[in-house]
Design an enzyme around this catalytic site. Structure first.
Site, PDB file in Angstrom:
ATOM      1  N   GLU A 129      20.441  86.898  25.237  1.00 45.75           N
ATOM      2  CA  GLU A 129      20.158  87.027  23.797  1.00 45.75           C
ATOM      3  C   GLU A 129      18.706  86.634  23.610  1.00 45.75           C
ATOM      4  OE1 GLU A 129      22.107  87.991  21.385  1.00 45.75           O
ATOM      5  OE2 GLU A 129      23.947  88.148  22.544  1.00 45.75           O
ATOM      6  N   GLU A 171       6.687  88.998  18.986  1.00 47.92           N
ATOM      7  CA  GLU A 171       7.427  88.005  18.208  1.00 47.92           C
ATOM      8  C   GLU A 171       6.516  86.783  18.001  1.00 47.92           C
ATOM      9  OE1 GLU A 171      10.574  85.754  20.204  1.00 47.92           O
ATOM     10  OE2 GLU A 171      11.836  86.128  18.453  1.00 47.92           O
ATOM     11  N   CYS A 200      15.791  84.054  15.314  1.00 47.47           N
ATOM     12  CA  CYS A 200      15.591  85.220  16.186  1.00 47.47           C
ATOM     13  C   CYS A 200      15.659  86.529  15.421  1.00 47.47           C
ATOM     14  CB  CYS A 200      16.610  85.201  17.318  1.00 47.47           C
ATOM     15  SG  CYS A 200      18.303  85.127  16.755  1.00 47.47           S
ATOM     16  N   GLY A 239      17.111  82.822  24.516  1.00 45.18           N
ATOM     17  CA  GLY A 239      15.734  82.338  24.569  1.00 45.18           C
ATOM     18  C   GLY A 239      14.766  83.511  24.502  1.00 45.18           C
ATOM     19  N   SER A 240      13.586  83.310  25.051  1.00 43.20           N
ATOM     20  CA  SER A 240      12.545  84.335  24.914  1.00 43.20           C
ATOM     21  C   SER A 240      12.724  85.454  25.948  1.00 43.20           C
ATOM     22  CB  SER A 240      11.177  83.681  25.103  1.00 43.20           C
ATOM     23  OG  SER A 240      11.109  83.112  26.389  1.00 43.20           O
ATOM     24  N   GLU A 272      10.501  86.637  28.007  1.00 44.65           N
ATOM     25  CA  GLU A 272       9.879  86.318  29.299  1.00 44.65           C
ATOM     26  C   GLU A 272      10.822  85.462  30.140  1.00 44.65           C
ATOM     27  OE1 GLU A 272       8.072  86.912  26.579  1.00 44.65           O
ATOM     28  OE2 GLU A 272       7.368  88.649  27.728  1.00 44.65           O
ATOM     29  N   LYS A 292      22.967  73.605  28.834  1.00 46.47           N
ATOM     30  CA  LYS A 292      21.648  72.953  28.847  1.00 46.47           C
ATOM     31  C   LYS A 292      20.899  73.283  27.564  1.00 46.47           C
ATOM     32  CE  LYS A 292      17.466  73.948  30.377  1.00 46.47           C
ATOM     33  NZ  LYS A 292      16.714  73.290  29.302  1.00 46.47           N
TER      34      LYS A 292
HETATM   35  P1  NAD Z   1      12.503  79.780  26.010  1.00 45.49           P
HETATM   36  O1  NAD Z   1      12.788  81.077  26.646  1.00 45.49           O
HETATM   37  O2  NAD Z   1      11.178  79.168  26.198  1.00 45.49           O
HETATM   38  O3  NAD Z   1      13.557  78.660  26.464  1.00 45.49           O
HETATM   39  C1  NAD Z   1      14.932  78.844  26.294  1.00 45.49           C
HETATM   40  C2  NAD Z   1      15.675  77.982  27.292  1.00 45.49           C
HETATM   41  O4  NAD Z   1      15.407  78.448  28.594  1.00 45.49           O
HETATM   42  C3  NAD Z   1      15.314  76.500  27.276  1.00 45.49           C
HETATM   43  O5  NAD Z   1      16.486  75.742  27.400  1.00 45.49           O
HETATM   44  C4  NAD Z   1      14.451  76.356  28.518  1.00 45.49           C
HETATM   45  O6  NAD Z   1      14.504  75.057  29.063  1.00 45.49           O
HETATM   46  C5  NAD Z   1      15.109  77.355  29.441  1.00 45.49           C
HETATM   47  N1  NAD Z   1      14.272  77.841  30.533  1.00 45.49           N
HETATM   48  C6  NAD Z   1      12.930  77.955  30.587  1.00 45.49           C
HETATM   49  N2  NAD Z   1      12.539  78.438  31.787  1.00 45.49           N
HETATM   50  C7  NAD Z   1      13.655  78.650  32.507  1.00 45.49           C
HETATM   51  C8  NAD Z   1      13.919  79.159  33.809  1.00 45.49           C
HETATM   52  N3  NAD Z   1      12.933  79.553  34.623  1.00 45.49           N
HETATM   53  N4  NAD Z   1      15.213  79.262  34.213  1.00 45.49           N
HETATM   54  C9  NAD Z   1      16.212  78.893  33.412  1.00 45.49           C
HETATM   55  N5  NAD Z   1      16.033  78.384  32.174  1.00 45.49           N
HETATM   56  C10 NAD Z   1      14.768  78.282  31.704  1.00 45.49           C
HETATM   57  O7  NAD Z   1      12.853  80.034  24.480  1.00 45.49           O
HETATM   58  P2  NAD Z   1      12.594  79.046  23.258  1.00 45.49           P
HETATM   59  O8  NAD Z   1      11.113  79.051  23.032  1.00 45.49           O
HETATM   60  O9  NAD Z   1      13.315  77.773  23.463  1.00 45.49           O
HETATM   61  O10 NAD Z   1      13.350  79.802  22.054  1.00 45.49           O
HETATM   62  C11 NAD Z   1      12.781  80.762  21.282  1.00 45.49           C
HETATM   63  C12 NAD Z   1      13.228  82.147  21.709  1.00 45.49           C
HETATM   64  O11 NAD Z   1      14.649  82.268  21.654  1.00 45.49           O
HETATM   65  C13 NAD Z   1      12.692  83.216  20.778  1.00 45.49           C
HETATM   66  O12 NAD Z   1      12.213  84.294  21.527  1.00 45.49           O
HETATM   67  C14 NAD Z   1      13.928  83.628  19.985  1.00 45.49           C
HETATM   68  O13 NAD Z   1      13.875  84.906  19.439  1.00 45.49           O
HETATM   69  C15 NAD Z   1      15.008  83.485  20.994  1.00 45.49           C
HETATM   70  N6  NAD Z   1      16.335  83.399  20.349  1.00 45.49           N
HETATM   71  C16 NAD Z   1      17.199  84.479  20.442  1.00 45.49           C
HETATM   72  C17 NAD Z   1      18.445  84.442  19.811  1.00 45.49           C
HETATM   73  C18 NAD Z   1      19.408  85.604  19.893  1.00 45.49           C
HETATM   74  O14 NAD Z   1      20.558  85.456  19.516  1.00 45.49           O
HETATM   75  N7  NAD Z   1      18.976  86.757  20.377  1.00 45.49           N
HETATM   76  C19 NAD Z   1      18.812  83.304  19.081  1.00 45.49           C
HETATM   77  C20 NAD Z   1      17.906  82.240  19.002  1.00 45.49           C
HETATM   78  C21 NAD Z   1      16.672  82.307  19.638  1.00 45.49           C
END
Ligand code: NAD
Length: 497
Positions: A269, A400, A303, A247-248, A250, A194
């Site tokens: 991650e 961040e 990230c 993702g983030s 939270e 997704k």
């Molecule tokens: P996000 O956490 O808002 O969303 C990430 C994904 O999670 C999206 O596909 C979203 O639809 C999904 N999502 C949201 N709520 C959910 C839930 N309740 N259950 C399941 N899935 C859910 O993150 P973002 O704003 O898209 O991306 C930015 C973040 O990603 C930053 O914090 C960045 O540091 C991190 N990131 C980390 C790495 C790594 O390798 N550590 C790489 C790239 C980005």
């Protein structure tokens, strides 16, 4: 590909209906709901994609489960899996311009970054991971069983973990899709992928390339949808064995929670707030170039971007001046304009978040050495920003930002800077700039971070595992370590006498 041919290809893809790849079918969402896709440089809606709900997720998981149990996939020879992943890599390479064009429209990133780092990064990862398909191995164990006159043969085998739910963020969609697809497919898993709701386009094009490569139906399924609906349904679905989330922090915590009920394997991650230590003896020009390149690349939406600089007091003024001048000179514009050196942020929400954190920093007492505001009335642009006059406990130093914002603080001695560098909840990356190799070796083991770069900006390499300490998550993408997260260990004990 020349510019007009590229425009035609991208335009054609944008006009086609955007559906969900489930098994061997492209389906609309059962609810027929859609999500608009917005070009962050122009704020125009460029396409709509299906908004998957729980029934669509259920179908996708079932398709992945069927494929996982199928003879065709489970009994496929490892070198055939390797061949299929390599074929996918070749197709991604052949379509690099189109994928990059889509990423530029969708995420806002510079076309050059989209093609050379994001898409070609994905190609490198797929090629690297393909090789592991044929190198998965267990081992023979010597066992002593206290049964008279008996003889046993014992071994371990590595087997695919099963159906994988992979959830992606919006910052480098094609590359991160490859970080999940590569090891999952090499291990023999099936996957439901997704992409983020903000950036689904290139992943849908990638799904077409997966089909063209010849993977059996259901091995890779791609669904588009919101996190709270499609994402949540996916990570809590009982038919999923493993969740691989980027993702983030939270959202990562929510995902971990949702996966707990059925004890899914989880890798997270998450975000970072990576420190950059510039020692007194550093090559300051190289440190400035590397650090500015790092934090302003992809408008800071990386990230592992070094976003918290600590410069030794003797070089502090020079460092601030150099960073601020570089920030002010940077040409910010649409990712499709070859003259642009930095593009917009992905969305209005992200623009507001970044501006909000900068303003909070200023309210808390920080001052702006460069930037601090949005640019222009249209598009989600933010000025490259340098903040000084900080304390480590300020929110802008602790949290961040995920935007083109760097904080610069002064330090006096190494013990003090190591404490400050480790003083956030994150532990993704860290950078050290110094010509003194013994100091470097003293500092590196003390930094609580998944990757440390010394005298270089971040260069992701498929062989080097990436991931976090502390709240930056657990598990690793890339490298041999990532493969392990898609495998289970089976022990076999056979009585032969
Ligand atoms: P996000 O956490 O808002 O969303 C990430 C994904 O999670 C999206 O596909 C979203 O639809 C999904 N999502 C949201 N709520 C959910 C839930 N309740 N259950 C399941 N899935 C859910 O993150 P973002 O704003 O898209 O991306 C930015 C973040 O990603 C930053 O914090 C960045 O540091 C991190 N990131 C980390 C790495 C790594 O390798 N550590 C790489 C790239 C980005």
């Amino acid at each position: 590909m020349n510019a007009s041919a590229l425009q035609d290809r991208v335009g054609r893809f944008l006009r086609e209906p955007k559906r969900l790849l489930i098994g061997d079918k492209w389906l609309p969402a059962a609810s027929e709901e859609t999500i608009p896709v917005i070009n962050p440089a122009t704020e125009e809606v460029v396409a709509t994609v299906a908004s998957a709900g729980a029934p669509d997720v259920d179908r996708a998981v079932q398709a992945a489960r069927r494929a996982f149990s199928s003879r065709e996939w489970r009994r496929m020879a490892p070198d055939r899996r390797e061949e299929l992943i390599r074929k996918l890599a070749d197709l991604v390479e052949q379509n690099a311009d189109e994928l990059a064009g889509l990423e530029t429209i969708d995420n806002g990133m510079l076309f050059g970054f989209a093609r050379d780092l994001n898409v070609m990064g994905a190609v490198g990862v797929l090629r690297y991971m393909s090789g592991w398909a044929s190198k998965i191995e267990g081992s023979i164990r010597q066992v002593s069983v206290p049964i008279p006159d008996s003889q046993f043969f014992a071994f371990t085998a590595k087997e695919p973990v099963g159906v994988v739910a992979a959830i992606l963020p919006w910052n480098v969609p094609v590359m991160l899709a490859a970080w999940k697809l590569g090891p999952a497919l090499a291990a023999g898993c099936t996957i439901v992928l997704k992409p983020a709701e903000e950036t689904p386009l290139a992943t849908l094009r990638l799904a077409e390339l997966v089909e063209e490569a010849g993977f059996p139906p259901g091995v890779v399924n791609v669904i588009t949808g919101f996190g709270e609906t499609a994402g949540h349904a996916l990570v809590s679905h009982p038919g999923v064995d493993k969740v691989s989330f980027t993702g983030s922090v939270e959202t990562g915590k929510l995902v971990n929670h949702s996966a707990t009920d059925t004890l899914k394997r989880v890798t997270l991650e998450l975000g970072g707030k990576s420190p950059i230590l510039v020692l007194e003896d550093a090559d300051v020009d190289a440190a400035l170039e590397g650090s500015a390149g790092g934090i302003f690349m992809n408008a800071g939406q990386v990230c592992v971007a070094g976003s918290r600089m600590y410069a030794h007091r003797r070089i502090f003024d020079r460092v601030v001046e150099g960073l601020a001048n570089g920030a002010k000179r940077l040409k910010v514009g649409p990712g499709s304009d070859p003259a642009s050196q930095m593009g917009p942020l992905v969305s209005q929400q992200q623009q507001n978040r970044v501006l909000g954190l900068i303003r909070q920093g200023v309210r808390d007492g920080a001052s702006l050495a460069a930037g601090g505001d949005r640019i222009g009335p249209k598009g989600f642009f933010v000025q490259p920003t340098v903040l000084v006059g900080l304390r480590n406990d300020m929110t802008v130093v602790q949290e961040e930002v995920f935007g083109p914002v760097i904080t610069v603080q002064r330090f006096e001695d190494i013990d003090e800077v190591v404490v400050a560098a480790n003083d956030t909840r994150y532990g993704l990356g860290a950078y050290v700039w110094s010509r003194d190799i013994s100091k470097v070796h003293q500092i590196v083991p003390l930094l609580r971070a998944g990757t440390v770069w010394v005298n270089t900006p971040a260069i992701p390499h498929p062989a080097l595992p990436t991931g976090g300490f502390k709240q930056s998550g657990f598990g690793r993408d890339l490298g041999r370590e990532s493969l392990e997260h898609y495998l289970e260990t089976k022990s076999v004990l056979i009585r032969v006498q």
